[in-house]
Scaffold this motif. Structure first.
Motif, PDB file in Angstrom:
ATOM      1  N   TYR A 156      61.736  71.486 118.815  1.00 39.80           N
ATOM      2  CA  TYR A 156      62.994  72.188 118.593  1.00 39.80           C
ATOM      3  C   TYR A 156      62.860  73.693 118.805  1.00 39.80           C
ATOM      4  CZ  TYR A 156      67.505  73.602 117.008  1.00 39.80           C
ATOM      5  OH  TYR A 156      68.763  74.168 116.979  1.00 39.80           O
ATOM      6  N   GLY A 210      65.576  75.192 121.087  1.00 43.33           N
ATOM      7  CA  GLY A 210      66.453  76.225 120.539  1.00 43.33           C
ATOM      8  C   GLY A 210      66.352  77.542 121.286  1.00 43.33           C
ATOM      9  N   ALA A 234      64.822  66.336 123.564  1.00 45.83           N
ATOM     10  CA  ALA A 234      65.629  65.925 122.420  1.00 45.83           C
ATOM     11  C   ALA A 234      65.511  64.423 122.178  1.00 45.83           C
ATOM     12  CB  ALA A 234      67.087  66.312 122.635  1.00 45.83           C
ATOM     13  N   PHE A 273      68.888  72.290 111.825  1.00 47.88           N
ATOM     14  CA  PHE A 273      67.773  72.056 112.743  1.00 47.88           C
ATOM     15  C   PHE A 273      66.690  73.119 112.550  1.00 47.88           C
ATOM     16  CE2 PHE A 273      70.483  69.285 115.504  1.00 47.88           C
ATOM     17  CZ  PHE A 273      69.568  68.255 115.682  1.00 47.88           C
ATOM     18  N   ALA A 278      62.808  72.601 111.267  1.00 47.78           N
ATOM     19  CA  ALA A 278      61.693  73.012 112.124  1.00 47.78           C
ATOM     20  C   ALA A 278      60.750  73.973 111.412  1.00 47.78           C
ATOM     21  CB  ALA A 278      62.232  73.657 113.402  1.00 47.78           C
TER      22      ALA A 278
END
Length: 266
Positions: free
Chosen positions: A163, A167, A192, A240, A244
């Motif tokens: 992620y 991101g 993903a 998210f 993470a």
């Protein structure tokens, strides 16, 4: 053995006495086979049990704990493993009274704080204090949480890597600092989809991230090749990011939450 749940597969390890009496693999109930009978799914959650029995009844000492004097060589052996080791204190005269202790976490949270030089001390044994609430009859969920933890941490580390990459690249795309084409979209989508297969993490995290969250993220990624798709923020971006980053200080957070409920991590 008769006190353990049916969805725990128990294997006896009797070929050598290295301190492991039983190995337990946890399966998930709730499935049906082709004939409609109850079936179980493998989870990958495993833990070891070291059984210490007594013919006396198990009673708390004045401090309220169930105490047991354990050999320090056993403790030194156990702490080398990432697989959880649980000490089961059992009374043969009262088989309903079974108490457990997660040894590695007890070493970390109690022994290394209270007596940090215990490994170098001359004594051959040390007394461990089992919390009275660690009774097998009402501690199944706690034990299963302990058993899942190594796999959870493994998947959390992988998710954090995935992620963080996704991101940062989405952020760069939205600000025009990263090329966006079908190859980039396909790569982000594949990343993903890999996160979507982290089953233990997605079913046991406290950040409200699940497979539906990943579905929404994948759909967002697919729309990044259109300008209007970059004008909105990624779905559940805050949650998210929290997940993470949750590997940092995870033990402290676990202890804080459990202490509020009057429980211990071990």
């Amino acid at each position: 053995m008769g006190q353990l749940p049916d969805h725990w597969v128990v294997r006896e390890l009797t070929e050598r006495d290295y301190g492991i009496d039983l190995m337990v693999e946890i399966f998930a109930p709730g499935l049906k086979d082709a004939k409609g009978k109850d079936a179980f799914a493998a989870t990958g959650a495993v833990f070891h049990i070291q059984i210490k029995g007594t013919e006396e009844s198990l009673k708390p000492v004045h401090a309220g704990t169930i105490n047991y004097c354990i050999d320090k060589k056993s403790l030194s052996y156990v702490e080398k493993f990432s697989t959880p080791f649980l000490l089961f204190r059992v009374s043969v005269t009262d088989p309903q009274s079974i108490y457990f202790l997660w040894i590695q976490r007890y070493i970390k949270d109690v022994m290394d704080r209270e007596t940090p030089m215990w490994r170098e001390d001359m004594e051959d044994s040390i007394t461990v204090r089992i919390p009275p609430e660690n009774k097998l009859s009402n501690g199944i969920n706690k034990i299963e949480g302990i058993a899942y933890r190594p796999k959870y941490l493994e998947e959390l580390a992988e998710f954090s890597e995935i992620y963080t990459d996704i991101g940062s690249r989405i952020g760069a795309i939205r600000t025009g600092m990263h090329d966006v084409n079908q190859e980039v979209i396909a790569d982000l989508k594949n990343r993903a989809c890999r996160a979507q297969r982290l089953n233990v993490l997605l079913t046991r995290n406290e950040c409200c991230i699940n497979r539906q969250s990943l579905d929404a993220l994948i759909q967002y990624i697919v729309g990044l090749d259109k300008q209007e798709g970059r004008s909105t923020e990624p779905p559940e971006e805050y949650n998210f990011k929290i997940l993470a980053q949750s590997i940092t200080g995870m033990g402290l957070v676990e202890n804080f939450v459990l202490e509020n409920d009057g429980l211990s991590a071990y």
